[in-house]
Design a protein around this motif. Sequence first.
Motif, PDB file in Angstrom:
ATOM      1  N   ILE A 111       9.832  11.305  -1.716  1.00  0.00           N
ATOM      2  CA  ILE A 111       9.184  11.035  -2.999  1.00  0.00           C
ATOM      3  C   ILE A 111       8.033  10.048  -2.768  1.00  0.00           C
ATOM      4  O   ILE A 111       8.251   8.933  -2.301  1.00  0.00           O
ATOM      5  CB  ILE A 111      10.188  10.470  -4.024  1.00  0.00           C
ATOM      6  N   VAL A 112       6.818  10.480  -3.127  1.00  0.00           N
ATOM      7  CA  VAL A 112       5.615   9.695  -2.859  1.00  0.00           C
ATOM      8  C   VAL A 112       4.814   9.524  -4.145  1.00  0.00           C
ATOM      9  O   VAL A 112       4.414  10.512  -4.769  1.00  0.00           O
ATOM     10  CB  VAL A 112       4.729  10.400  -1.806  1.00  0.00           C
ATOM     11  N   ALA A 113       4.582   8.280  -4.530  1.00  0.00           N
ATOM     12  CA  ALA A 113       3.703   8.007  -5.669  1.00  0.00           C
ATOM     13  C   ALA A 113       2.270   7.921  -5.166  1.00  0.00           C
ATOM     14  O   ALA A 113       2.014   7.396  -4.077  1.00  0.00           O
ATOM     15  CB  ALA A 113       4.092   6.692  -6.339  1.00  0.00           C
ATOM     16  N   ILE A 114       1.345   8.437  -5.945  1.00  0.00           N
ATOM     17  CA  ILE A 114      -0.075   8.266  -5.671  1.00  0.00           C
ATOM     18  C   ILE A 114      -0.525   7.186  -6.647  1.00  0.00           C
ATOM     19  O   ILE A 114      -0.698   7.438  -7.840  1.00  0.00           O
ATOM     20  CB  ILE A 114      -0.870   9.575  -5.872  1.00  0.00           C
ATOM     21  N   GLU A 115      -0.679   5.975  -6.126  1.00  0.00           N
ATOM     22  CA  GLU A 115      -0.877   4.819  -7.015  1.00  0.00           C
ATOM     23  C   GLU A 115      -1.440   3.646  -6.223  1.00  0.00           C
ATOM     24  O   GLU A 115      -1.254   3.560  -5.000  1.00  0.00           O
ATOM     25  CB  GLU A 115       0.476   4.427  -7.630  1.00  0.00           C
ATOM     26  N   GLN A 116      -2.109   2.755  -6.918  1.00  0.00           N
ATOM     27  CA  GLN A 116      -2.551   1.490  -6.337  1.00  0.00           C
ATOM     28  C   GLN A 116      -1.401   0.513  -6.519  1.00  0.00           C
ATOM     29  O   GLN A 116      -1.039   0.181  -7.650  1.00  0.00           O
ATOM     30  CB  GLN A 116      -3.816   0.993  -7.034  1.00  0.00           C
ATOM     31  N   ALA A 117      -0.808   0.085  -5.397  1.00  0.00           N
ATOM     32  CA  ALA A 117       0.390  -0.738  -5.489  1.00  0.00           C
ATOM     33  C   ALA A 117       0.503  -1.654  -4.275  1.00  0.00           C
ATOM     34  O   ALA A 117      -0.078  -1.379  -3.222  1.00  0.00           O
ATOM     35  CB  ALA A 117       1.634   0.163  -5.574  1.00  0.00           C
ATOM     36  N   LEU A 118       1.254  -2.708  -4.445  1.00  0.00           N
ATOM     37  CA  LEU A 118       1.563  -3.606  -3.348  1.00  0.00           C
ATOM     38  C   LEU A 118       2.265  -2.815  -2.252  1.00  0.00           C
ATOM     39  O   LEU A 118       3.170  -2.021  -2.531  1.00  0.00           O
ATOM     40  CB  LEU A 118       2.467  -4.736  -3.857  1.00  0.00           C
ATOM     41  N   ASN A 119       1.847  -2.983  -1.033  1.00  0.00           N
ATOM     42  CA  ASN A 119       2.424  -2.318   0.142  1.00  0.00           C
ATOM     43  C   ASN A 119       2.213  -0.807   0.162  1.00  0.00           C
ATOM     44  O   ASN A 119       2.954  -0.088   0.833  1.00  0.00           O
ATOM     45  CB  ASN A 119       3.913  -2.652   0.295  1.00  0.00           C
ATOM     46  N   SER A 120       1.216  -0.326  -0.564  1.00  0.00           N
ATOM     47  CA  SER A 120       0.901   1.105  -0.473  1.00  0.00           C
ATOM     48  C   SER A 120       0.288   1.396   0.896  1.00  0.00           C
ATOM     49  O   SER A 120      -0.203   0.497   1.578  1.00  0.00           O
ATOM     50  CB  SER A 120      -0.074   1.511  -1.581  1.00  0.00           C
TER      51      SER A 120
END
Length: 189
Positions: A111-120
Amino acid sequence: MDTREDTTGENVRKLKLDELNRASVEAFKQQKKLPVTVVLDNVRSMHNVGSIFRTCDGFAVEQIFLCGITGQPPHREIEKTALGATQSIDWKYFTEISEAIGELKSSGYKIVAIEQALNSVMLNDFQPLNASKYALIFGNEVNGVSDEAMKEIDTCIEIPQFGTKHSFNIVVSAGIVLWDFFAKVGCRL
């Protein structure tokens, strides 16, 4: 010495529709697919939904999961941009994204989110594993991937950006990420 092929003048012409060798819907359904499920998490624009169907068709994605407020075919506004891709791409609707993620996890998807996030992980640094299947979650046009979904992911991919804006349109993001996955694992098709 420039070794690039000359692509000017008479050496280049647009192909006609009958020269594109497009698969029929029946043939498409039978062909090998990119090991990716696209998950739309509360996408509000029907035009975006239709465009993502069309993009998924272009990259031979396995299926699309529509979650929450995301519109479902048949719908005139979806079809306007899907141009028939709702017939070729398998899709399923879930009221709650947690249900979709649960089904994907039980089927062995990462499961992979496409998002700007901490530790992306930056997209250019991400290398899909050859034997894995991936569920790529694209979020709402304003709020991004839901907090509920972010709690369930295995990793998060971020698309590098260098301008003054802080995000891409969801359809642009889907096109960029799906092309990258296709380029990295498409040889398995």
